[in-house]
Design a protein around this motif. Sequence first.
Motif, PDB file in Angstrom:
ATOM      1  N   GLY A  27       0.795  -1.217   0.000  1.00  0.00           N
ATOM      2  CA  GLY A  27       0.000   0.000   0.000  1.00  0.00           C
ATOM      3  C   GLY A  27       0.823   1.259   0.000  1.00  0.00           C
ATOM      4  N   VAL A  28       0.134   2.357  -0.190  1.00  0.00           N
ATOM      5  CA  VAL A  28       0.784   3.662  -0.309  1.00  0.00           C
ATOM      6  C   VAL A  28       1.604   3.994   0.924  1.00  0.00           C
ATOM      7  CG1 VAL A  28       0.385   6.125  -0.605  1.00  0.00           C
ATOM      8  CG2 VAL A  28      -1.030   4.491  -1.840  1.00  0.00           C
ATOM      9  N   GLY A  29       1.104   3.643   2.082  1.00  0.00           N
ATOM     10  CA  GLY A  29       1.820   3.977   3.309  1.00  0.00           C
ATOM     11  C   GLY A  29       3.155   3.298   3.423  1.00  0.00           C
ATOM     12  N   ALA A  30       3.353   2.225   2.628  1.00  0.00           N
ATOM     13  CA  ALA A  30       4.609   1.475   2.699  1.00  0.00           C
ATOM     14  C   ALA A  30       5.639   1.970   1.702  1.00  0.00           C
ATOM     15  CB  ALA A  30       4.335  -0.013   2.454  1.00  0.00           C
ATOM     16  N   MET A  31       5.277   3.008   0.919  1.00  0.00           N
ATOM     17  CA  MET A  31       6.218   3.520  -0.079  1.00  0.00           C
ATOM     18  C   MET A  31       7.467   3.997   0.639  1.00  0.00           C
ATOM     19  SD  MET A  31       4.607   3.576  -3.195  1.00  0.00           S
ATOM     20  CE  MET A  31       4.669   5.040  -4.198  1.00  0.00           C
ATOM     21  N   GLY A  32       8.620   3.493   0.231  1.00  0.00           N
ATOM     22  CA  GLY A  32       9.851   3.888   0.898  1.00  0.00           C
ATOM     23  C   GLY A  32      11.061   3.487   0.121  1.00  0.00           C
ATOM     24  N   SER A  33      11.952   2.758   0.775  1.00  0.00           N
ATOM     25  CA  SER A  33      13.233   2.443   0.154  1.00  0.00           C
ATOM     26  C   SER A  33      13.097   1.566  -1.078  1.00  0.00           C
ATOM     27  CB  SER A  33      14.138   1.750   1.177  1.00  0.00           C
ATOM     28  OG  SER A  33      13.528   0.543   1.639  1.00  0.00           O
ATOM     29  N   SER A  34      12.065   0.712  -1.133  1.00  0.00           N
ATOM     30  CA  SER A  34      11.917  -0.199  -2.272  1.00  0.00           C
ATOM     31  C   SER A  34      11.037   0.368  -3.369  1.00  0.00           C
ATOM     32  CB  SER A  34      11.347  -1.548  -1.809  1.00  0.00           C
ATOM     33  OG  SER A  34      12.257  -2.213  -0.963  1.00  0.00           O
ATOM     34  N   MET A  35      10.024   1.132  -2.985  1.00  0.00           N
ATOM     35  CA  MET A  35       9.053   1.628  -3.960  1.00  0.00           C
ATOM     36  C   MET A  35       8.901   3.132  -3.856  1.00  0.00           C
ATOM     37  SD  MET A  35       7.034   0.981  -6.419  1.00  0.00           S
ATOM     38  CE  MET A  35       5.746   1.900  -7.268  1.00  0.00           C
ATOM     39  N   THR A  36       8.704   3.770  -4.993  1.00  0.00           N
ATOM     40  CA  THR A  36       8.498   5.214  -5.037  1.00  0.00           C
ATOM     41  C   THR A  36       7.578   5.536  -6.209  1.00  0.00           C
ATOM     42  OG1 THR A  36       9.621   7.351  -5.074  1.00  0.00           O
ATOM     43  CG2 THR A  36      10.500   5.641  -6.513  1.00  0.00           C
ATOM     44  N   HIS A  37       7.153   6.781  -6.299  1.00  0.00           N
ATOM     45  CA  HIS A  37       6.188   7.175  -7.332  1.00  0.00           C
ATOM     46  C   HIS A  37       6.825   7.454  -8.689  1.00  0.00           C
ATOM     47  CE1 HIS A  37       2.425   7.523  -5.075  1.00  0.00           C
ATOM     48  NE2 HIS A  37       3.119   8.023  -4.063  1.00  0.00           N
ATOM     49  N   SER A  38       8.119   7.747  -8.725  1.00  0.00           N
ATOM     50  CA  SER A  38       8.748   8.170  -9.975  1.00  0.00           C
ATOM     51  C   SER A  38      10.038   7.393 -10.214  1.00  0.00           C
ATOM     52  CB  SER A  38       9.056   9.678  -9.934  1.00  0.00           C
ATOM     53  OG  SER A  38       7.884  10.410  -9.627  1.00  0.00           O
ATOM     54  N   TRP A  39      10.173   6.864 -11.441  1.00  0.00           N
ATOM     55  CA  TRP A  39      11.324   6.044 -11.796  1.00  0.00           C
ATOM     56  C   TRP A  39      11.915   6.534 -13.114  1.00  0.00           C
ATOM     57  CZ3 TRP A  39      12.728   1.438  -9.021  1.00  0.00           C
ATOM     58  CH2 TRP A  39      11.875   1.124  -7.954  1.00  0.00           C
ATOM     59  N   LEU A  40      13.229   6.405 -13.230  1.00  0.00           N
ATOM     60  CA  LEU A  40      13.924   6.739 -14.473  1.00  0.00           C
ATOM     61  C   LEU A  40      14.739   5.529 -14.920  1.00  0.00           C
ATOM     62  CD1 LEU A  40      14.919   8.685 -16.688  1.00  0.00           C
ATOM     63  CD2 LEU A  40      16.702   9.448 -15.082  1.00  0.00           C
ATOM     64  N   PHE A  41      14.402   4.996 -16.087  1.00  0.00           N
ATOM     65  CA  PHE A  41      15.113   3.854 -16.663  1.00  0.00           C
ATOM     66  C   PHE A  41      16.071   4.363 -17.736  1.00  0.00           C
ATOM     67  CE2 PHE A  41      11.197   2.257 -14.952  1.00  0.00           C
ATOM     68  CZ  PHE A  41      11.491   1.001 -14.457  1.00  0.00           C
ATOM     69  N   THR A  42      17.354   4.068 -17.584  1.00  0.00           N
ATOM     70  CA  THR A  42      18.332   4.487 -18.586  1.00  0.00           C
ATOM     71  C   THR A  42      19.121   3.280 -19.077  1.00  0.00           C
ATOM     72  OG1 THR A  42      20.119   4.904 -16.998  1.00  0.00           O
ATOM     73  CG2 THR A  42      18.592   6.728 -17.447  1.00  0.00           C
ATOM     74  N   GLY A  43      19.764   3.469 -20.213  1.00  0.00           N
ATOM     75  CA  GLY A  43      20.575   2.397 -20.776  1.00  0.00           C
ATOM     76  C   GLY A  43      20.800   2.643 -22.250  1.00  0.00           C
ATOM     77  N   PRO A  44      21.796   2.009 -22.833  1.00  0.00           N
ATOM     78  CA  PRO A  44      22.087   2.191 -24.254  1.00  0.00           C
ATOM     79  C   PRO A  44      20.959   1.646 -25.124  1.00  0.00           C
ATOM     80  CG  PRO A  44      23.376   0.387 -23.358  1.00  0.00           C
ATOM     81  CD  PRO A  44      22.717   1.062 -22.193  1.00  0.00           C
ATOM     82  N   PRO A  45      20.900   2.064 -26.393  1.00  0.00           N
ATOM     83  CA  PRO A  45      19.867   1.546 -27.298  1.00  0.00           C
ATOM     84  C   PRO A  45      19.873   0.020 -27.328  1.00  0.00           C
ATOM     85  CG  PRO A  45      21.032   3.361 -28.326  1.00  0.00           C
ATOM     86  CD  PRO A  45      21.783   3.030 -27.067  1.00  0.00           C
ATOM     87  N   GLY A  46      18.687  -0.565 -27.205  1.00  0.00           N
ATOM     88  CA  GLY A  46      18.581  -2.011 -27.269  1.00  0.00           C
ATOM     89  C   GLY A  46      18.714  -2.715 -25.940  1.00  0.00           C
ATOM     90  N   SER A  47      19.049  -1.969 -24.882  1.00  0.00           N
ATOM     91  CA  SER A  47      19.214  -2.605 -23.577  1.00  0.00           C
ATOM     92  C   SER A  47      17.881  -3.031 -22.981  1.00  0.00           C
ATOM     93  CB  SER A  47      19.945  -1.666 -22.612  1.00  0.00           C
ATOM     94  OG  SER A  47      19.229  -0.451 -22.457  1.00  0.00           O
TER      95      SER A  47
END
Length: 404
Positions: A27-47
């Motif tokens: 649940g929302v109250g457990a959002m912390g070290s493992s889960m968050t509202h915003s993520w950024l995925f990076t990596g080279p093309p094709g990764s």
Amino acid sequence: MTVFDRLVGQEDVEAELTAAATAARRGVGAMGSSMTHSWLFTGPPGSGRSVAAQCFAAALQCTSDGVPGCGVCHACTTAMAGTHGDVRQVVPEGLSISVKEMRAIVQTAARRPSTGRWQIVVVEDADRLTEGAANALLKVVEEPPDRTVFLLCAPSVDPQDISVTLRSRCRHVHLVTPSADSIAKVLRERDGLDPADAQLAASISGGHVGRARRLATDLNAKVRRKDALDLAVAALRPATAFAAAEELVRSADAEAKEMSASRDEEETEELRTALGAGGTGKGAAGALRGSAGVLKDLEKRQKSRATRTGRDALDRALIDLAGLYRDALAVAWKSNAAANHPDMADRAADLASRTTPEGLLRCIEAVLECREAITVNVKPQWAVDAMVATLGDAFREPFSHTRG
């Protein structure tokens, strides 16, 4: 089999995302070290950064009692198919994502999920956000609705790819280039390809799983790659250099038209039907006549999409060409580094014999400069012409013949 099986060579990423999806179930109250509202995925093309984001979205929506991302439940299958009502994918149709488009997405994202656990927005190619679009997104990322998650995909955390402020509001997940062996395994086991064909396609794909599949199964893809690498030879002679450059750009444009033609026709027909084309009721003809502006807007978006597709195709060709010069440089330096084009070893050796390592470095720089010029909207033909002129000079200038 889970949704994360679609990722290739990303075991650490799979573990991190599975842990986050598991935490999110608390649940929302457990959002912390493992889960968050915003993520950024990076990596080279094709990764597989956009694939990772899609898999994570499925895992967050998963309704099974076991490990999130079962790949079997309705939530997983619809999320992976792109039809889940609470998973929205923002894919730039043209060269950028406009502020108008992003504001509409942000407004939708503010709603509570209708059927799923979360309202999820996946922004592919977040590096194509305009400044205004990035600012519109930043406002909602800073104060996200309780049940909304944003998954952004970009090549890197470089400020040229994603704003520093937006990056600071996201948890960063970096994907690595899959090994040739792991890609070959996918081609063998999932696509049923011959082991030798799978290994060759994997070794020349630049770590791009989708491209490896195309090179193994699509004759046109093989021909386009060969034409790009042939430019290295054509550039040695002024008589053939610029004709080859023109053909390279023409080939990229042809590929874009080929990929866009059927989709454009289908979109246009659907819009015309929605506007009343073919209708016989009172006012149907008038409604269609009054819709010229809507059709013109669609044509503009389709043209922008074709431009982007053509530039992406040309960029792939330029990356292949830079890889060949890099292989030649490895030969000149007697390096044991794995070749980008192992099937072109003789050509790399020939190029190495014709100039100095400095000349080959200049060739690589010329290709990279060409790619950069195209990203800032220099006309592709001009950028490629300038590149081939430099490539030729690298093999004709006096320093190119000083090797002992």
